[in-house]
Write a protein that holds these residues in place. Sequence first.
Motif, PDB file in Angstrom:
ATOM      1  N   LEU A 192      22.649 -95.286 -73.816  1.00 48.56           N
ATOM      2  CA  LEU A 192      23.619 -95.528 -72.746  1.00 48.56           C
ATOM      3  C   LEU A 192      24.243 -94.200 -72.279  1.00 48.56           C
ATOM      4  N   GLY A 193      24.623 -93.355 -73.245  1.00 49.52           N
ATOM      5  CA  GLY A 193      25.222 -92.056 -72.911  1.00 49.52           C
ATOM      6  C   GLY A 193      24.242 -91.170 -72.152  1.00 49.52           C
ATOM      7  N   LEU A 194      22.970 -91.186 -72.560  1.00 43.67           N
ATOM      8  CA  LEU A 194      21.962 -90.374 -71.868  1.00 43.67           C
ATOM      9  C   LEU A 194      21.762 -90.878 -70.440  1.00 43.67           C
ATOM     10  N   LYS A 264      34.155 -93.586 -65.741  1.00 42.71           N
ATOM     11  CA  LYS A 264      35.245 -92.588 -65.706  1.00 42.71           C
ATOM     12  C   LYS A 264      34.989 -91.493 -66.758  1.00 42.71           C
ATOM     13  N   ARG A 265      34.584 -91.911 -67.949  1.00 39.04           N
ATOM     14  CA  ARG A 265      34.335 -90.923 -69.003  1.00 39.04           C
ATOM     15  C   ARG A 265      33.263 -89.920 -68.580  1.00 39.04           C
ATOM     16  N   ASP A 390      31.978 -89.489 -78.387  1.00 37.91           N
ATOM     17  CA  ASP A 390      32.564 -88.238 -78.914  1.00 37.91           C
ATOM     18  C   ASP A 390      31.673 -87.670 -80.011  1.00 37.91           C
ATOM     19  N   GLU A 391      31.244 -88.547 -80.926  1.00 37.92           N
ATOM     20  CA  GLU A 391      30.391 -88.082 -82.034  1.00 37.92           C
ATOM     21  C   GLU A 391      29.088 -87.511 -81.501  1.00 37.92           C
ATOM     22  N   LEU A 392      28.507 -88.192 -80.488  1.00 35.33           N
ATOM     23  CA  LEU A 392      27.241 -87.725 -79.924  1.00 35.33           C
ATOM     24  C   LEU A 392      27.418 -86.385 -79.206  1.00 35.33           C
ATOM     25  N   VAL A 397      24.069 -84.155 -78.732  1.00 32.77           N
ATOM     26  CA  VAL A 397      23.099 -85.100 -78.159  1.00 32.77           C
ATOM     27  C   VAL A 397      23.489 -85.359 -76.705  1.00 32.77           C
ATOM     28  N   LEU A 398      24.793 -85.470 -76.459  1.00 39.97           N
ATOM     29  CA  LEU A 398      25.298 -85.694 -75.101  1.00 39.97           C
ATOM     30  C   LEU A 398      26.049 -84.453 -74.631  1.00 39.97           C
TER      31      LEU A 398
END
Length: 402
Positions: A192-194, A264-265, A390-392, A397-398
Amino acid sequence: MPTAIVTGATGILGGAIVDALGRDPEKWTKVYAVSRSQKQAYPANVEHSFIDLTSDAAEMAKQLQGVKVDYCFFAAYLQKDTEEEMSEVNGKMLRNFLDALDITGASKKLKRVILTTGCKQYGVHLGQVKCPMEESDPWIDAPGRPPNFYYTQQRILVEKSNASGSYEWVVTYPNDVIGVAQNNFMNLATSLGLYCAVSKELGDELIFPGSEFFYTAFDCFTDSRLHADFNLWAAEAPGCGNQAFNVVNGDADSWHNLWPKIAKRFNCQIPKNQFKVDSRFEGLKMKLDDSAPINDMAATLGLEGATFSNTLDQKIDLVKWSQNQGVIEAWKRVQQRHGLEEGVFEKATWSFLGFVLGRDYNIVISMAKARKLGWVGYIDNYEAFDIAFDELENLKVLPPTG
Ligand SMILES: NC(=O)c1ccc[n+]([C@@H]2O[C@H](COP(=O)([O-])OP(=O)(O)OC[C@H]3O[C@@H](n4cnc5c(N)ncnc54)[C@H](OP(=O)(O)O)[C@@H]3O)[C@@H](O)[C@H]2O)c1
């Protein structure tokens, strides 16, 4: 003070259990973490063992000599191409491991074995389900239904627990897990983040790639740390033995609630009419199973003859999207600009993310059973995503979103 063994120690869910036990050395004086690889350093109370759970019980027993524990957390999982193979291999890993504990004599000291499975228990991968899902709902195993490795594992665990005369069983049903494990990028938050980071690189618009229906329907998520806390609670809580439990964050949520927060993030805009605009990427519609799981209980519910959804509808086919040259080049630019980890985009689980977002039916999971026994754990769904992102970012990774 109790001791424990955890299988699947490098996995999203097993890793979180090892972390939770490792954080409390005063209580958990000795913890054995089992997997074929080791991906992180452990605190002093955790000892890692390289064990292949597909090996036979006698072989494993040699490696488990001297291991005597109060609790076993079984969260190992091997992905295969077909449901038949999944049942075969995951059933075998659990049985051989429990047999090995019999051979070493460790099962005599064991108090509970806590097995992680999931909400495929209810057929959430096959089509529309009864909502909310409750642990007492019938298994989706009528003739013609595909095999389900969770049923295989649960039958084995109950049989072994009954035969042992010593330990009780507990089974957990998490759903759509939000979490991160070191060097394991096959998970929902990573893909999802990617998707968000690449969408930002391609322009500011963040189109929800899933189904228009599901965008305003309901889903339930399980934060991996909350699931770990649940495992530790269910190991010891009175009355939890010989029971299965749903484990979700506590509130049902919707993507039309989460998507603006995620946009937003990642500093993106959601198109005002995202399901009306043509995307330059192809969509996908497919049937999941011949008949939605709810059909198996339709007559009991007074719904015989009603029509239920058994389809997946993706506005953007994420597997094809991830293979698009423009997308790959956009990711390479992001990756090089921020010095991000190599290979994560290729390892990300695009078909799983497409499935999670593309369903055409509600997913609502009851936590009533555990709450009645005293469980009070809770995490806000967006906060769980935020922490995972945040961890990624920290793991490179992100890209940083500021
Ligand atoms: N992730 C989700 O979104 C999700 C959602 C609902 C339910 N679940 C269920 O939760 C359970 C755990 O899944 P997960 O996502 O945490 O899995 P995962 O991240 O893929 O981790 C699997 C773990 O099993 C270990 N393993 C695999 N084969 C092994 C073998 N032959 N011998 C020893 N260890 C082995 C792996 O370690 P090595 O490779 O180092 O050996 C790894 O630690 C599964 O039943 C899954 O279906 C997951």
